[in-house]
Design a protein around this motif. Structure first.
Motif, PDB file in Angstrom:
ATOM      1  N   VAL A 139       8.532  -9.518   0.165  1.00  0.00           N
ATOM      2  CA  VAL A 139       7.135  -9.794   0.512  1.00  0.00           C
ATOM      3  C   VAL A 139       6.939  -9.668   2.020  1.00  0.00           C
ATOM      4  CG1 VAL A 139       5.328 -11.557   0.522  1.00  0.00           C
ATOM      5  CG2 VAL A 139       6.798 -11.279  -1.491  1.00  0.00           C
ATOM      6  N   ALA A 140       7.862 -10.239   2.791  1.00  0.00           N
ATOM      7  CA  ALA A 140       7.768 -10.152   4.251  1.00  0.00           C
ATOM      8  C   ALA A 140       7.835  -8.702   4.707  1.00  0.00           C
ATOM      9  CB  ALA A 140       8.889 -10.968   4.889  1.00  0.00           C
ATOM     10  N   LEU A 141       8.730  -7.930   4.100  1.00  0.00           N
ATOM     11  CA  LEU A 141       8.872  -6.524   4.489  1.00  0.00           C
ATOM     12  C   LEU A 141       7.611  -5.737   4.152  1.00  0.00           C
ATOM     13  CD1 LEU A 141      10.905  -4.529   5.698  1.00  0.00           C
ATOM     14  CD2 LEU A 141      11.643  -3.990   3.367  1.00  0.00           C
ATOM     15  N   ALA A 142       7.016  -6.020   2.994  1.00  0.00           N
ATOM     16  CA  ALA A 142       5.777  -5.328   2.629  1.00  0.00           C
ATOM     17  C   ALA A 142       4.673  -5.609   3.647  1.00  0.00           C
ATOM     18  CB  ALA A 142       5.335  -5.769   1.233  1.00  0.00           C
ATOM     19  N   LEU A 143       4.646  -6.818   4.189  1.00  0.00           N
ATOM     20  CA  LEU A 143       3.646  -7.173   5.186  1.00  0.00           C
ATOM     21  C   LEU A 143       3.937  -6.546   6.541  1.00  0.00           C
ATOM     22  CD1 LEU A 143       3.338 -10.943   4.261  1.00  0.00           C
ATOM     23  CD2 LEU A 143       1.424  -9.325   4.232  1.00  0.00           C
ATOM     24  N   LEU A 144       5.203  -6.473   6.901  1.00  0.00           N
ATOM     25  CA  LEU A 144       5.587  -6.096   8.259  1.00  0.00           C
ATOM     26  C   LEU A 144       5.920  -4.625   8.430  1.00  0.00           C
ATOM     27  CD1 LEU A 144       7.931  -9.133   9.062  1.00  0.00           C
ATOM     28  CD2 LEU A 144       5.535  -8.846   9.726  1.00  0.00           C
ATOM     29  N   LEU A 145       6.242  -3.928   7.338  1.00  0.00           N
ATOM     30  CA  LEU A 145       6.781  -2.575   7.471  1.00  0.00           C
ATOM     31  C   LEU A 145       5.845  -1.611   8.192  1.00  0.00           C
ATOM     32  CD1 LEU A 145       9.291  -0.964   6.871  1.00  0.00           C
ATOM     33  CD2 LEU A 145       8.280  -0.253   4.695  1.00  0.00           C
ATOM     34  N   PRO A 146       4.526  -1.623   7.932  1.00  0.00           N
ATOM     35  CA  PRO A 146       3.674  -0.692   8.692  1.00  0.00           C
ATOM     36  C   PRO A 146       3.801  -0.868  10.201  1.00  0.00           C
ATOM     37  CG  PRO A 146       2.471  -1.588   6.832  1.00  0.00           C
ATOM     38  CD  PRO A 146       3.752  -2.361   6.913  1.00  0.00           C
ATOM     39  N   GLY A 197       0.819  -1.207   0.000  1.00  0.00           N
ATOM     40  CA  GLY A 197       0.000   0.000   0.000  1.00  0.00           C
ATOM     41  C   GLY A 197       0.850   1.253   0.000  1.00  0.00           C
ATOM     42  N   ALA A 198       0.630   2.114   0.972  1.00  0.00           N
ATOM     43  CA  ALA A 198       1.344   3.387   1.044  1.00  0.00           C
ATOM     44  C   ALA A 198       2.832   3.217   1.304  1.00  0.00           C
ATOM     45  CB  ALA A 198       0.717   4.260   2.130  1.00  0.00           C
ATOM     46  N   GLN A 199       3.249   2.054   1.777  1.00  0.00           N
ATOM     47  CA  GLN A 199       4.665   1.801   2.073  1.00  0.00           C
ATOM     48  C   GLN A 199       5.399   1.177   0.887  1.00  0.00           C
ATOM     49  OE1 GLN A 199       5.843   3.015   4.763  1.00  0.00           O
ATOM     50  NE2 GLN A 199       3.873   3.501   5.713  1.00  0.00           N
ATOM     51  N   PHE A 200       4.802   1.207  -0.305  1.00  0.00           N
ATOM     52  CA  PHE A 200       5.413   0.565  -1.461  1.00  0.00           C
ATOM     53  C   PHE A 200       6.784   1.151  -1.790  1.00  0.00           C
ATOM     54  CE2 PHE A 200       5.928   0.534  -6.171  1.00  0.00           C
ATOM     55  CZ  PHE A 200       6.148  -0.824  -6.330  1.00  0.00           C
ATOM     56  N   ALA A 201       6.889   2.480  -1.828  1.00  0.00           N
ATOM     57  CA  ALA A 201       8.167   3.111  -2.184  1.00  0.00           C
ATOM     58  C   ALA A 201       9.283   2.755  -1.203  1.00  0.00           C
ATOM     59  CB  ALA A 201       7.996   4.625  -2.298  1.00  0.00           C
ATOM     60  N   PRO A 202       9.069   2.839   0.120  1.00  0.00           N
ATOM     61  CA  PRO A 202      10.129   2.413   1.039  1.00  0.00           C
ATOM     62  C   PRO A 202      10.518   0.945   0.877  1.00  0.00           C
ATOM     63  CG  PRO A 202       8.491   3.717   2.209  1.00  0.00           C
ATOM     64  CD  PRO A 202       7.944   3.466   0.845  1.00  0.00           C
ATOM     65  N   VAL A 203       9.548   0.094   0.580  1.00  0.00           N
ATOM     66  CA  VAL A 203       9.864  -1.321   0.380  1.00  0.00           C
ATOM     67  C   VAL A 203      10.766  -1.497  -0.830  1.00  0.00           C
ATOM     68  CG1 VAL A 203       8.885  -3.564  -0.246  1.00  0.00           C
ATOM     69  CG2 VAL A 203       7.804  -2.210   1.536  1.00  0.00           C
TER      70      VAL A 203
END
Length: 396
Positions: free
Chosen positions: A303-310, A111-117
């Motif tokens: 994939v894990a980071l995209a799930l966990l980053l928020p 979602g909104a964290q796509f760029a940081p990922v």
């Protein structure tokens, strides 16, 4: 800018394949294209025996490279679909389509964290594009499985079953579905894998399986001897073997690490961590299972980071955020950097004795830091008055 740079690298590689730029050494995608051509020639079984494969490499490309073929037969069908195309076009089709699919899945998850990922994954993306490996494909399948597990859909078993092309990378998610009692998901995964195995047997012939098992035995011998490029691996086994520890000791350490990391999945469920965190930890844990884990497999980390980053950003200090970024770049970029340094110092022929694999160390620190940050709010909640108990199962 990063994505534009990746596109430029892809175009440059395709032009090299087309002979419009200086040629390059044989890479992983060359191995895919050669194996695909062997499927059409009817001698794919020979690909699983390195001396025979080297002979075919020499005949088709005029070069030889240590690229043993150990993929399960269903992946032979994937590379066979690419073989009729010229290698440059086949590279663009395969890497371009799988990279696009991977980024779309990451965007859906992050979602909104796509760029940081994407920034955190920069070294991994470069490695995947440069080698033309299948990391974007397995990352896409992993991401789709995670999305299905998050929503409790049994169809999560479809991409999970397709991971039969690299089953060791699906262990964490399979454990997650098992301990969550996702029986229908697991049934669909088993049926999908079985159909893929049957189809490959029908197309390639039953003789493909003795050849594949022989190739696996060869790979075990090569791995124990340290013949693979250990500096490109991210496993505990590769790290210890590169430091000259016996293969038996390195394998025991690998098994202990895998068991410990996988054991955190049911623990996370028992402590009632949110489902998104449990699934993210399961995706990350899959990378610690096999000794044969490469830097291009770190798309699963994405994939894990995209799930966990928020959740990580909501709990981590600024210093911890920088540590997560630095550790991720160290893990993803170590093989690329070390390979360049070894080649500059020793030439193109890099001996196994010169390779030191250190990526596992920051990778373990990264996993420990992620677990610590995720546990922080859980501990605070328990201290206020909430007592952790077993989590509700993921719907089947």
């Amino acid at each position: 800018m990063l994505l534009l740079s990746l596109a430029a690298v892809m175009l440059s590689k395709a032009l090299r394949y087309a002979g419009l730029l200086p040629a390059q050494d044989i890479t992983d995608f060359d191995a895919f294209h050669i194996a695909g051509r062997m499927v059409w020639r009817g001698d794919i079984a020979q690909a699983y025996h390195l001396p025979a494969l080297l002979t075919v490499q020499q005949a088709l490309t005029g070069e030889q490279a240590f690229l043993p073929w150990t993929y399960p037969p269903p992946f032979d069908l994937v590379v066979a679909a690419l073989a009729p195309l010229p290698i440059g076009l086949a590279y663009l089709v395969f890497v371009g389509s799988t990279l696009a699919a991977y980024l779309l899945v990451l965007r859906r998850i992050a979602g909104a964290q796509f760029a940081p990922v994407v920034v955190a994954l920069a070294p991994v993306l470069v490695v995947g594009v440069a080698g033309g490996q299948n990391g974007f494909l397995t990352g896409t399948l992993t991401g789709l499985t995670c999305l299905g597990l998050l929503s409790g859909r049994a169809l999560a078993g479809l991409p999970l079953g397709l991971m039969v092309i690299k089953p060791h990378l699906a262990v964490g998610l399979a454990v997650c579905a098992l301990v969550s009692r996702g029986w229908r998901c697991l049934a669909i995964a088993a049926a999908t894998a079985a159909l893929a195995l049957i189809l490959s047997t029908v197309v390639l012939g039953p003789a493909i399986w003795p050849a594949f098992l022989g190739g696996v035995d060869e790979a075990k011998t090569f791995l124990a001897a340290g013949a693979y490029p250990l500096f490109r691996m991210v496993s505990v086994y590769a790290c210890l073997r590169s430091l000259d520890l016996p293969a038996s000791v390195a394998l025991a350490a690998q098994v202990a690490t895998a068991a410990s990391v996988l054991g955190l999945i049911p623990l996370a469920l028992w402590r009632n961590l949110p489902r998104r965190q449990v699934v993210g930890l399961a995706a990350l844990a899959s990378l610690f299972v096999s000794p044969y884990a490469y830097d291009y497999d770190l798309t699963l980390y994405g994939v894990a980071l995209a799930l966990l980053l928020p959740d990580l950003l909501g709990r981590a200090s600024r210093r911890e955020e920088l540590a997560l970024l630095a550790l991720g770049w160290m893990v993803g970029g170590y093989g690329l950097t070390a390979g360049g340094l070894y080649e500059a110092r020793l030439g193109t022929e890099i001996t196994a004795s010169a390779e030191i694999s250190l990526a596992a160390l920051p990778f373990l620190l990264l996993f420990a830091l992620v677990w610590r940050i995720l546990r922080r709010e859980q501990a605070a909640t328990a201290a206020i008055g909430g007592k952790a108990g077993p989590a509700a199962p993921v719907p089947a």
